[in-house]
Design a protein around this motif. Sequence first.
Motif, PDB file in Angstrom:
ATOM      1  N   GLY A  15      77.304  54.015  27.598  1.00  0.00           N
ATOM      2  CA  GLY A  15      77.857  54.846  26.320  1.00  0.00           C
ATOM      3  C   GLY A  15      76.860  55.456  25.539  1.00  0.00           C
ATOM      4  N   GLY A  16      77.251  56.096  24.476  1.00  0.00           N
ATOM      5  CA  GLY A  16      76.260  56.678  23.561  1.00  0.00           C
ATOM      6  C   GLY A  16      75.538  55.794  22.660  1.00  0.00           C
ATOM      7  N   ILE A  17      76.273  54.708  22.163  1.00  0.00           N
ATOM      8  CA  ILE A  17      75.671  53.620  21.557  1.00  0.00           C
ATOM      9  C   ILE A  17      75.010  52.797  22.392  1.00  0.00           C
ATOM     10  CG2 ILE A  17      76.251  51.742  19.947  1.00  0.00           C
ATOM     11  CD1 ILE A  17      78.150  53.283  18.398  1.00  0.00           C
ATOM     12  N   GLY A  18      75.506  52.514  23.381  1.00  0.00           N
ATOM     13  CA  GLY A  18      75.042  51.424  24.480  1.00  0.00           C
ATOM     14  C   GLY A  18      73.664  51.841  24.823  1.00  0.00           C
ATOM     15  N   ARG A  19      73.393  53.173  25.302  1.00  0.00           N
ATOM     16  CA  ARG A  19      72.194  53.566  25.620  1.00  0.00           C
ATOM     17  C   ARG A  19      71.090  53.454  24.421  1.00  0.00           C
ATOM     18  NH1 ARG A  19      75.269  57.918  27.721  1.00  0.00           N
ATOM     19  NH2 ARG A  19      74.436  59.173  25.884  1.00  0.00           N
ATOM     20  N   GLU A  20      71.399  53.657  23.496  1.00  0.00           N
ATOM     21  CA  GLU A  20      70.289  53.704  22.478  1.00  0.00           C
ATOM     22  C   GLU A  20      70.141  52.262  21.857  1.00  0.00           C
ATOM     23  OE1 GLU A  20      68.675  55.758  20.574  1.00  0.00           O
ATOM     24  OE2 GLU A  20      69.690  57.890  21.625  1.00  0.00           O
ATOM     25  N   ALA A  21      71.203  51.385  22.021  1.00  0.00           N
ATOM     26  CA  ALA A  21      70.951  49.912  21.805  1.00  0.00           C
ATOM     27  C   ALA A  21      70.294  49.169  22.702  1.00  0.00           C
ATOM     28  CB  ALA A  21      72.397  49.133  21.864  1.00  0.00           C
ATOM     29  N   ALA A  22      70.454  49.650  24.094  1.00  0.00           N
ATOM     30  CA  ALA A  22      69.443  48.893  25.144  1.00  0.00           C
ATOM     31  C   ALA A  22      68.175  49.361  24.771  1.00  0.00           C
ATOM     32  CB  ALA A  22      69.822  49.739  26.391  1.00  0.00           C
ATOM     33  N   THR A 191      78.554  61.013  18.947  1.00  0.00           N
ATOM     34  CA  THR A 191      78.236  60.706  20.569  1.00  0.00           C
ATOM     35  C   THR A 191      79.466  61.475  21.339  1.00  0.00           C
ATOM     36  OG1 THR A 191      79.795  59.197  20.774  1.00  0.00           O
ATOM     37  CG2 THR A 191      77.351  58.588  20.124  1.00  0.00           C
ATOM     38  N   SER A 192      79.557  61.457  22.479  1.00  0.00           N
ATOM     39  CA  SER A 192      80.678  61.974  23.116  1.00  0.00           C
ATOM     40  C   SER A 192      82.108  61.277  23.199  1.00  0.00           C
ATOM     41  CB  SER A 192      80.204  62.387  24.854  1.00  0.00           C
ATOM     42  OG  SER A 192      79.774  61.076  25.307  1.00  0.00           O
ATOM     43  N   PHE A 193      81.823  60.273  22.596  1.00  0.00           N
ATOM     44  CA  PHE A 193      82.983  59.289  22.310  1.00  0.00           C
ATOM     45  C   PHE A 193      84.159  60.210  21.479  1.00  0.00           C
ATOM     46  CE2 PHE A 193      85.253  55.756  20.244  1.00  0.00           C
ATOM     47  CZ  PHE A 193      85.449  54.950  21.355  1.00  0.00           C
ATOM     48  N   ASN A 194      83.665  60.985  20.608  1.00  0.00           N
ATOM     49  CA  ASN A 194      84.534  61.730  19.732  1.00  0.00           C
ATOM     50  C   ASN A 194      85.007  63.070  20.547  1.00  0.00           C
ATOM     51  OD1 ASN A 194      84.252  59.967  17.453  1.00  0.00           O
ATOM     52  ND2 ASN A 194      82.130  60.833  17.312  1.00  0.00           N
ATOM     53  N   THR A 195      86.418  63.097  20.531  1.00  0.00           N
ATOM     54  CA  THR A 195      86.930  64.554  21.149  1.00  0.00           C
ATOM     55  C   THR A 195      86.922  65.438  20.090  1.00  0.00           C
ATOM     56  OG1 THR A 195      89.193  64.104  20.035  1.00  0.00           O
ATOM     57  CG2 THR A 195      88.794  63.029  22.459  1.00  0.00           C
ATOM     58  N   ALA A 196      86.987  67.045  20.760  1.00  0.00           N
ATOM     59  CA  ALA A 196      86.917  68.065  19.924  1.00  0.00           C
ATOM     60  C   ALA A 196      87.953  67.868  18.753  1.00  0.00           C
ATOM     61  CB  ALA A 196      86.932  69.221  20.753  1.00  0.00           C
TER      62      ALA A 196
END
Length: 273
Positions: A15-22, A191-196
């Motif tokens: 996910g958006g946060i996950g990739r950055e956290a890794a 991140t893309s987690f949020n809808t339009a």
Amino acid sequence: MKAAQARILLTGATGGIGREAAAAFLAAGARVLLSGRSPQALAALRVRLARRHALGEDDLSWAAADLRMPQEVEALAEHAAGWRCNVLVHAAGAPAFGALDALDAVTLADVLNTNLLAPMLLTRALLPHLRRQRRAQVLCVGSVLGAIGLPGYSVYGASKSGLRGFAEALRRELAGSAVRVQYLGPRSTRTSFNTAQAQAYAKETGSASDSAASVAAALVQMLASEAPERFLGFPEKLAVRLNGLVPTALDGGFRGHGRTLATLASLQERTGP
């Protein structure tokens, strides 16, 4: 815990946060076991990160699991224990934005299972192993919405409020043991987690947001500091304090949010999804 001593099971790694956290954990010197639902996405992420940081299989690995399935949670915990995990970071999450009567039962179940029940089950499954470590940490990625009830986020907020309550109670339950339990509450993250529709709501209500990289940096800081709880953003941190002291004092301040939610819902009904 120093990052160089950490062997981190990171859920929601793609996910958006996950990739950055890794990436942030690896840059700080930690070893990471990436977890998510898609084997293909995990393998691709592992290749990119391994090349960037010149890491071997033991330093950076992956294991696919659907955390909504209890048997897969158990299998992931067993795999992480064999990998000698000593830090569990709950970064997997499912979104839900909209008025309660606009959300279907499947969405409610998915959000509560992913955001609350899955972290509880995975922590429980991995806890015997974590207790045997010299030092261990469980870090829950929640939300400021777990401490501030916001119109449009009744279901998502409930899941994160439950996660916060779980982290708080477990922290006290494990006091004096080798296991530290922590809760990080980011505000809206880009991140893309949020809808339009959620993004339109944030814009209309003047809600600020942070980058996923800044949330990842906060996770690295919490790993080192072992702080029990931290919220990100201002005035969100102040609102969390006020809401904890006098919850009804903020009711009037969110009436505009409720009107905006109703306006957006009406507009969507007229124009379609």
